[in-house]
Design an enzyme around this catalytic site. Structure first.
Site, PDB file in Angstrom:
ATOM      1  N   ASP A  13       0.778  -1.277   0.019  1.00 26.98           N
ATOM      2  CA  ASP A  13       0.020   0.186   0.080  1.00 26.98           C
ATOM      3  C   ASP A  13       0.929   1.114   0.051  1.00 26.98           C
ATOM      4  OD1 ASP A  13      -2.171  -1.668   0.364  1.00 26.98           O
ATOM      5  OD2 ASP A  13      -1.981  -1.811   2.313  1.00 26.98           O
ATOM      6  N   LYS A  16       1.901   1.950  -5.142  1.00 23.72           N
ATOM      7  CA  LYS A  16       2.494   1.416  -6.259  1.00 23.72           C
ATOM      8  C   LYS A  16       1.696   1.551  -7.556  1.00 23.72           C
ATOM      9  CE  LYS A  16       2.859  -2.895  -4.418  1.00 23.72           C
ATOM     10  NZ  LYS A  16       2.798  -2.654  -3.223  1.00 23.72           N
ATOM     11  N   GLY A  40      -4.446  -4.955  -4.239  1.00 17.05           N
ATOM     12  CA  GLY A  40      -5.341  -4.017  -5.165  1.00 17.05           C
ATOM     13  C   GLY A  40      -4.686  -2.757  -5.215  1.00 17.05           C
ATOM     14  N   HIS A  41      -5.069  -2.347  -6.634  1.00 12.36           N
ATOM     15  CA  HIS A  41      -4.738  -0.668  -6.643  1.00 12.36           C
ATOM     16  C   HIS A  41      -5.549  -0.238  -7.361  1.00 12.36           C
ATOM     17  CE1 HIS A  41      -1.090  -2.668  -9.020  1.00 12.36           C
ATOM     18  NE2 HIS A  41      -2.147  -1.879  -9.819  1.00 12.36           N
ATOM     19  N   GLN A 226       2.162  -6.306  -3.083  1.00 13.46           N
ATOM     20  CA  GLN A 226       2.288  -6.233  -1.391  1.00 13.46           C
ATOM     21  C   GLN A 226       3.915  -5.562  -1.127  1.00 13.46           C
ATOM     22  OE1 GLN A 226       1.807  -9.893  -2.450  1.00 13.46           O
ATOM     23  NE2 GLN A 226      -0.322  -9.197  -2.347  1.00 13.46           N
TER      24      GLN A 226
HETATM   25  P1  IMP Z   1      -2.608 -12.969   2.717  1.00 13.39           P
HETATM   26  O1  IMP Z   1      -1.618 -12.482   1.649  1.00 13.39           O
HETATM   27  O2  IMP Z   1      -4.190 -12.653   2.136  1.00 13.39           O
HETATM   28  O3  IMP Z   1      -2.455 -14.261   3.042  1.00 13.39           O
HETATM   29  O4  IMP Z   1      -2.426 -11.844   3.684  1.00 13.39           O
HETATM   30  C1  IMP Z   1      -1.276 -11.940   4.633  1.00 13.39           C
HETATM   31  C2  IMP Z   1      -0.936 -10.532   5.161  1.00 13.39           C
HETATM   32  O5  IMP Z   1      -0.703  -9.734   4.065  1.00 13.39           O
HETATM   33  C3  IMP Z   1      -2.248  -9.937   5.828  1.00 13.39           C
HETATM   34  O6  IMP Z   1      -1.427  -9.196   6.827  1.00 13.39           O
HETATM   35  C4  IMP Z   1      -2.706  -9.077   4.771  1.00 13.39           C
HETATM   36  O7  IMP Z   1      -3.097  -8.217   5.256  1.00 13.39           O
HETATM   37  C5  IMP Z   1      -1.397  -8.736   4.019  1.00 13.39           C
HETATM   38  N1  IMP Z   1      -1.523  -8.241   2.333  1.00 13.39           N
HETATM   39  C6  IMP Z   1      -1.983  -8.927   1.668  1.00 13.39           C
HETATM   40  N2  IMP Z   1      -2.017  -8.160   0.314  1.00 13.39           N
HETATM   41  C7  IMP Z   1      -1.833  -7.227   0.991  1.00 13.39           C
HETATM   42  C8  IMP Z   1      -1.879  -5.810  -0.092  1.00 13.39           C
HETATM   43  O8  IMP Z   1      -2.172  -5.751  -1.107  1.00 13.39           O
HETATM   44  N3  IMP Z   1      -1.505  -4.752   0.720  1.00 13.39           N
HETATM   45  C9  IMP Z   1      -1.120  -4.886   2.076  1.00 13.39           C
HETATM   46  N4  IMP Z   1      -1.310  -5.782   2.649  1.00 13.39           N
HETATM   47  C10 IMP Z   1      -1.535  -6.916   2.360  1.00 13.39           C
END
Ligand code: IMP
Length: 432
Positions: A13, A16, A40-41, A226
């Site tokens: 976040d 990007k 997501g963006h 991420q």
């Molecule tokens: P997962 O990727 O859904 O398994 O989540 C694992 C961790 O990564 C959690 O803390 C989510 O909040 C974080 N996370 C996953 N995708 C994003 C993103 O696009 N932005 C910020 N945090 C993310």
């Protein structure tokens, strides 16, 4: 000419979307190499707002080839829904402009369910990760466990039943253990056959396409999702996502050699945020955190969750510069700091009475570190929309210069608002 990898240098976040869009205009090919539709963006192109989770940013621009590499975990339902939404907005999505690697592992309904079952169970025991509940972790587990269903399997209906059988032996044991009903074999077959026709036209040998494009001198942009602190190896384990988010992953996640990567751009927010659980040394659970969250609109694009906010942590970004090989950063959201009397920057940690200049690897040590802050004078003028260094107040320039010094990497781009033209260009990553 360099091929460019864009990564987040904090917990995701970092903004990007805007930078990737800015770069994708200059690229010929845009590649996703890890993650799934958990990222997501938002892109704003010619006044139109597009929300992307799975598709590469190049998709909203004519004449670009978008690629989903094998390092991604691919939810065919999410793909169909996202493509339909974009098509309704006038975006052309055809097999000429989008390729999905044949060896990409699929996210199925059973992965999404398992993600949710585990998070619910963990809520009661205090071990919750705070995942996006999209099935990302379970799908990666099946990939390394060598029982995943991959895109190419959708074209091989004869062998699909035995693959589904193997997958369900594992999943149904897990589901029984968690007290949930088993999944029927036919339900998985039906799920796969119902999406096959919508996915297969895009399937291709991505490694070959990329090799040809590289040899032809095309500019390739690798779009990370991420951030570095969510990397399964280099992040705040176990509060991480299940893929390698660092720049090196661009190579195995797409099928190119590491020498194809010329420049690594780390997207870096002028303060720090994270969503989900886990350590966050500079978190401000006070009016500063509220100020940053409100002014920075810190809510998740995918989940809508409120992000945790805190001061800039130079220790973490310095580490991100090292583990990614970041050549330059794109500093974003500087304007969110406008109006503060004092701005703090974390330059080191205190751990059990000792000063350290890195994030320790162990979970318990990460939870114990206390930030050591330096205090900088804020500025009252607005930096929003600045398009040259001369437009910035002296204290803001001082802040940026100090950040560069602390992290050991220069600012290549400075973003001063969500508008694409509100960007100060110092170094064009493609020209380096
Ligand atoms: P997962 O990727 O859904 O398994 O989540 C694992 C961790 O990564 C959690 O803390 C989510 O909040 C974080 N996370 C996953 N995708 C994003 C993103 O696009 N932005 C910020 N945090 C993310």
């Amino acid at each position: 000419m360099a091929n460019v990898v864009v990564v987040g240098s904090q917990w995701g976040d970092e903004g990007k979307g805007k930078i990737v869009d800015w770069l994708s205009e200059r690229a010929d090919v845009v590649v996703r190499f890890q993650g799934g539709h958990n990222a997501g963006h938002t892109l704003v192109v010619d006044g139109k707002v597009y929300k992307l989770s799975l598709l590469p940013s190049g998709i909203v621009r004519d004449g670009k080839l978008s690629i989903i590499g094998n390092g991604v975990v691919f939810d065919p339902h999410a793909f169909v829904a996202e493509a339909a939404k974009l098509q309704a907005q006038g975006v052309t999505i055809t097999p000429d402009c989008l390729k999905i690697a044949e060896n990409t592992a699929l996210i199925l309904s059973l992965h999404r369910e398992l993600d949710g079952f585990r998070e619910d169970a963990a809520s009661n025991s205090g071990t919750k990760i705070g995942t996006t509940r999209r099935g990302i972790g379970p799908a990666y587990e099946d990939r390394v466990g060598r029982r995943a269903i991959r895109v190419m399997d959708l074209a091989d209906l004869d062998t699909l039943p035995s693959k589904v059988e193997r997958l369900l032996t594992h999943h149904n044991a897990l589901r029984r253990g968690l007290g949930h009903p088993e999944v029927e074999h036919q339900a998985v077959i039906d799920e796969l056959t119902s999406v096959a026709d919508q996915v297969l036209p895009y399937m291709d040998r991505v490694w070959k396409i990329l090799d040809d494009r590289r040899r032809a001198g095309d500019r390739i942009l690798f779009e990370g999702a991420q951030g570095t602190l969510l990397d399964v190896d280099h992040g705040t384990y176990p509060f991480v996502t299940s893929s390698n988010t660092v720049a090196g992953q661009a190579a195995p996640g797409s099928g190119m050699g590491p020498e194809a990567i010329g420049y690594v751009l780390g997207i870096t927010k002028a303060y720090t945020t994270r969503v989900g659980e886990g350590p966050f040394p500079t978190e401000q659970k006070n009016e500063i955190g509220e100020f940053l969250g409100t002014k920075g609109h810190e809510f998740g694009v995918v989940t809508g969750r409120k992000r945790r906010c805190g001061w800039f942590d130079a220790v973490l970004v310095r580490q991100a510069v090292a583990v990614n090989g970041i050549n330059g950063i794109a500093l974003t959201k500087l304007d969110v700091l406008d109006g503060l009397d004092e701005i703090k920057v974390c330059t080191g940690y205190r751990l059990d009475g000792e000063e350290i200049d890195y994030l320790p690897a162990s979970q318990s040590a990460q939870a114990r570190v206390e930030p050591i802050y330096e205090s900088l004078e804020g500025w009252k003028e607005t930096t929003k929309g600045a398009r040259s260094w001369a437009d910035l107040p002296a204290q803001a320039v001082k802040y940026v210069r100090h950040v560069e010094e602390l992290i050991g990497a220069p600012v290549a781009l400075l973003s001063t608002s969500p508008e694409r033209d509100d960007t100060i260009l110092v170094t064009d990553p493609f020209q380096d």
